[in-house]
Each structure stands twice: as structure tokens, then as C-alpha cells.
Design a protein around this motif. Structure first.
Motif, PDB file in Angstrom:
ATOM      1  N   VAL A 180       0.860  -1.186   0.000  1.00  0.00           N
ATOM      2  CA  VAL A 180       0.000   0.000   0.000  1.00  0.00           C
ATOM      3  C   VAL A 180       0.890   1.228   0.000  1.00  0.00           C
ATOM      4  O   VAL A 180       1.908   1.273   0.702  1.00  0.00           O
ATOM      5  CB  VAL A 180      -0.922   0.027   1.240  1.00  0.00           C
ATOM      6  N   SER A 181       0.512   2.238  -0.787  1.00  0.00           N
ATOM      7  CA  SER A 181       1.270   3.492  -0.828  1.00  0.00           C
ATOM      8  C   SER A 181       0.777   4.424   0.275  1.00  0.00           C
ATOM      9  O   SER A 181      -0.431   4.561   0.494  1.00  0.00           O
ATOM     10  CB  SER A 181       1.099   4.179  -2.186  1.00  0.00           C
ATOM     11  N   VAL A 183       0.755   8.357   1.515  1.00  0.00           N
ATOM     12  CA  VAL A 183       0.961   9.722   1.012  1.00  0.00           C
ATOM     13  C   VAL A 183       0.763  10.707   2.153  1.00  0.00           C
ATOM     14  O   VAL A 183      -0.327  10.823   2.712  1.00  0.00           O
ATOM     15  CB  VAL A 183      -0.008  10.056  -0.135  1.00  0.00           C
ATOM     16  N   ILE A 244       2.941   7.522  -7.334  1.00  0.00           N
ATOM     17  CA  ILE A 244       1.548   7.207  -7.033  1.00  0.00           C
ATOM     18  C   ILE A 244       0.772   7.184  -8.340  1.00  0.00           C
ATOM     19  O   ILE A 244       0.451   8.233  -8.902  1.00  0.00           O
ATOM     20  CB  ILE A 244       0.931   8.239  -6.057  1.00  0.00           C
ATOM     21  N   ILE A 250      -3.962   3.067  -1.701  1.00  0.00           N
ATOM     22  CA  ILE A 250      -3.289   4.256  -1.166  1.00  0.00           C
ATOM     23  C   ILE A 250      -3.922   4.621   0.170  1.00  0.00           C
ATOM     24  O   ILE A 250      -5.137   4.506   0.354  1.00  0.00           O
ATOM     25  CB  ILE A 250      -3.433   5.443  -2.142  1.00  0.00           C
ATOM     26  N   THR A 252      -3.880   8.068   2.627  1.00  0.00           N
ATOM     27  CA  THR A 252      -3.456   9.456   2.797  1.00  0.00           C
ATOM     28  C   THR A 252      -3.515   9.824   4.274  1.00  0.00           C
ATOM     29  O   THR A 252      -4.330   9.304   5.025  1.00  0.00           O
ATOM     30  CB  THR A 252      -4.348  10.423   2.006  1.00  0.00           C
ATOM     31  N   TRP A 264      -7.491  12.750  -0.556  1.00  0.00           N
ATOM     32  CA  TRP A 264      -8.354  11.574  -0.760  1.00  0.00           C
ATOM     33  C   TRP A 264      -9.366  11.861  -1.863  1.00  0.00           C
ATOM     34  O   TRP A 264      -9.583  11.024  -2.754  1.00  0.00           O
ATOM     35  CB  TRP A 264      -9.093  11.214   0.536  1.00  0.00           C
ATOM     36  N   LEU A 267      -7.553  11.900  -5.320  1.00  0.00           N
ATOM     37  CA  LEU A 267      -7.109  10.594  -5.788  1.00  0.00           C
ATOM     38  C   LEU A 267      -8.266   9.628  -6.026  1.00  0.00           C
ATOM     39  O   LEU A 267      -8.244   8.854  -6.984  1.00  0.00           O
ATOM     40  CB  LEU A 267      -6.140   9.987  -4.774  1.00  0.00           C
ATOM     41  N   TYR A 273      -8.743   6.293  -8.024  1.00  0.00           N
ATOM     42  CA  TYR A 273      -7.852   5.336  -7.382  1.00  0.00           C
ATOM     43  C   TYR A 273      -8.498   4.757  -6.114  1.00  0.00           C
ATOM     44  O   TYR A 273      -9.470   5.315  -5.579  1.00  0.00           O
ATOM     45  CB  TYR A 273      -6.520   6.003  -7.013  1.00  0.00           C
ATOM     46  N   VAL A 275      -8.455   4.491  -2.471  1.00  0.00           N
ATOM     47  CA  VAL A 275      -7.839   5.328  -1.443  1.00  0.00           C
ATOM     48  C   VAL A 275      -8.635   5.277  -0.142  1.00  0.00           C
ATOM     49  O   VAL A 275      -9.860   5.302  -0.143  1.00  0.00           O
ATOM     50  CB  VAL A 275      -7.748   6.807  -1.891  1.00  0.00           C
TER      51      VAL A 275
END
Length: 304
Positions: A180-181, A183, A244, A250, A252, A264, A267, A273, A275
Motif C-alpha cells: 500500500v502506498s 501519502v 503514485i 493508497i 493518505t 483523498w 485521488l 484510485y 484510497v
């Protein structure tokens, strides 16, 4: 009579032109001005400056105080489904209402409101592109009257939408290797640990820095000078430049979860995406015992 025909008959009888729906998560100021009298649209203001509403707001807009209406005032949590349900009923919102949110500071808290609404199952929520800043800059009408609407019936789902990340979810990324990314949307000085919070904002964490592995994208980089969002192509390129690209989930975060809800929105709603917003954010993570952090500046208890 079908609902659509009934709505058409009602709006024509009132002398109101039925709204032409605007696709996507945003509405323009021109569109909103043309549809201020549409009974199937309800406008809410969610501003950082909670007193600005009384000084003048978009005609028909209902005020939502972010620090009381959209939170649990006893424990640190967002408003319950029952609490939001009561607000929506008083504002005359039904399951068929299109909700438009706007606010000051580039729709900072308006986006947070959209996240809260979405969690509780109100998915047809749009932001006024440019928010209060653009509306005022274009000299569009403001009103000081508090609107009153006939109460409605709306039932919100008790099961929250999976748009919220918890501390355990973040630790699963940091320590468990979940793909998981992360941010971090705070300013560069907050991210590096040089400062604990923006100037004039209360410091709420013991440690400074950021969550290990998180990339930095200051939330204001998603908007233009006039407060409108950058184009989807511009946003996609900007986030791709820091790795990203929507290829994996993702999370945030920011300081208390409000600025990160703006990212959020960008994205998830604009770019589509997967998120979640971590509203515990650095206030929770930076105060948690035994969790790893990254602090490039090397500050400890506010000192280097």
C-alpha cells in the motif's frame, strides 16, 4: 407517475427549470448559480472559518460546523450515522438529493465533509470547483438568511464504507509489508520533522517527522491559483512523478485527517484510485508508543 416525471411536474409548477446533471465529482460555479432553486439539490457550506457563513453564503446553503456537526463531540471520531441522519433530515435531504459542498481555503474542509458523507453512504456528493474563493471572486450572489427546509426522511446505512484507515492498517504497511502506498500531504517542513505543525496551529504530537515509506505531496499542489482543481491529466502526472499511479491501494494522512481528505478526494473521486484516509494521522501515529518514524531533521522534543 414515475419519480422523474413527478420531479419535472413539480419544478415546472414552481417555475423552476429542472437541473441538467453535471457528471463527475465537481460542479462549476456557473452550473450551481443556474440551479440554486432546484429542490433536488442541497448545498452545504463547510468552512475552516466557521464564522464566515453568517457574513454571507451561497443562497440556500446550510451551514455545517466541522468541529461540532461532523464530529463526535465527546470522543475523537467522526459524526455517527444517527447524527448525520438528523442533520440531513433537517436540511430536507432525501436519497434522491444531489449534495453540493463548498468551503473556504480551497475546499479544505468541504472535501473532509465529502469523505464523512461518503463513509455514511451519501455517495452523490459533489464539490463546487473553486469553492468559496472562486464564488466570491466572480461576484456571485451571497445571502445572510438561514434557510429552512421541510424535514425529510432518509435512513443511512449502519455499515460504514471502507474509506477509513486505522493505525493498525498503517502499521501493517510499515511493519507488515502490506503493498500500500502512503501519502503524507503536509508541508515539506512538517514531513521532514523541522516543525511539528503549521504556524499558528496547535502542536498535538510529541514527535516530529513522517511515517516510514510515505511520500510527500503537499495538498495545496492539487489546486490552481483561483481555487479550482487542476485537470485530471495534470493531477495524474503530478502524483505519478512521486510513484503514485493507482496501481495499488493508497492511504493518505496529515495532522488530524482533514487536509488529507482533500487529497483523498483528488485521488479517489477525480482520479478513481483506491484510497483510504487515515484520520488518526500524525496526531495519533506520532504519539503512539513503540511505532517507527522517520525524522530527517533529527528533532527530538522540539530540538535538533
Amino acid at each position: 407517475m414515475s419519480r422523474n416525471l413527478a420531479v419535472l411536474a413539480t419544478t415546472l409548477a414552481l417555475g423552476v427549470a429542472p437541473a441538467i446533471a453535471q457528471d463527475g465529482p465537481l460542479v462549476t460555479a456557473d452550473w450551481l448559480q443556474q440551479n440554486l432553486n432546484d429542490p433536488n439539490i442541497r448545498i452545504f457550506e463547510v468552512s475552516v472559518d466557521t464564522g464566515v457563513y453568517e457574513r454571507g453564503h451561497i443562497p440556500g446553503a446550510v451551514n455545517l460546523a466541522w468541529h461540532t456537526d461532523l464530529v463526535d463531540t465527546v470522543r475523537r471520531d467522526i459524526v455517527s450515522s444517527e447524527g448525520l441522519e438528523a442533520i440531513l433530515r433537517e436540511a430536507g435531504v432525501t436519497e434522491d438529493t444531489t449534495v453540493v459542498l463548498y468551503g473556504d481555503n480551497n475546499n479544505w474542509f468541504a472535501a473532509w465533509g465529502a469523505w464523512v458523507f461518503d463513509i455514511h453512504g451519501i455517495h452523490d456528493v459533489k464539490l463546487l470547483d473553486g469553492g468559496r474563493k472562486l464564488w466570491e471572486a466572480e461576484g456571485l450572489p451571497l445571502d445572510t438568511a438561514t434557510p429552512e427546509y421541510a424535514a425529510s426522511e432518509i435512513d443511512l446505512t449502519e455499515e460504514a464504507a471502507p474509506l477509513r484507515a486505522r493505525l493498525a492498517d498503517v502499521l501493517e504497511v510499515v511493519e507488515g509489508g502490506a503493498d500500500v502506498s502512503l501519502v503524507d500531504i503536509r508541508g515539506p517542513k512538517e514531513y521532514s520533522g523541522e516543525i511539528f505543525a503549521p504556524e499558528g496551529v496547535q502542536e498535538l504530537s510529541i514527535r516530529a517527522g513522517h511515517i516510514p515509506g510515505a511520500v510527500n505531496f503537499p495538498w495545496g499542489g492539487a489546486v490552481n491559483e483561483d481555487g479550482t482543481f487542476k485537470t485530471a491529466d495534470e493531477l495524474k502526472a503530478a502524483f505519478a512523478a512521486i510513484g503514485i499511479d493507482g496501481s495499488k491501494p493508497i492511504i493518505t494522512y496529515c495532522r488530524i485527517g482533514e487536509r488529507s481528505s482533500h487529497t483523498w478526494f483528488v485521488l479517489s473521486r477525480i482520479l478513481g484510485y483506491d484510497v483510504r484516509n487515515y484520520d488518526g494521522s500524525w496526531t495519533e501515529y506520532g504519539n503512539a508508543v513503540g511505532v517507527p518514524i522517520e525524522n530527517p531533521t533529527g528533532t527530538v522534543w522540539g530540538r535538533i
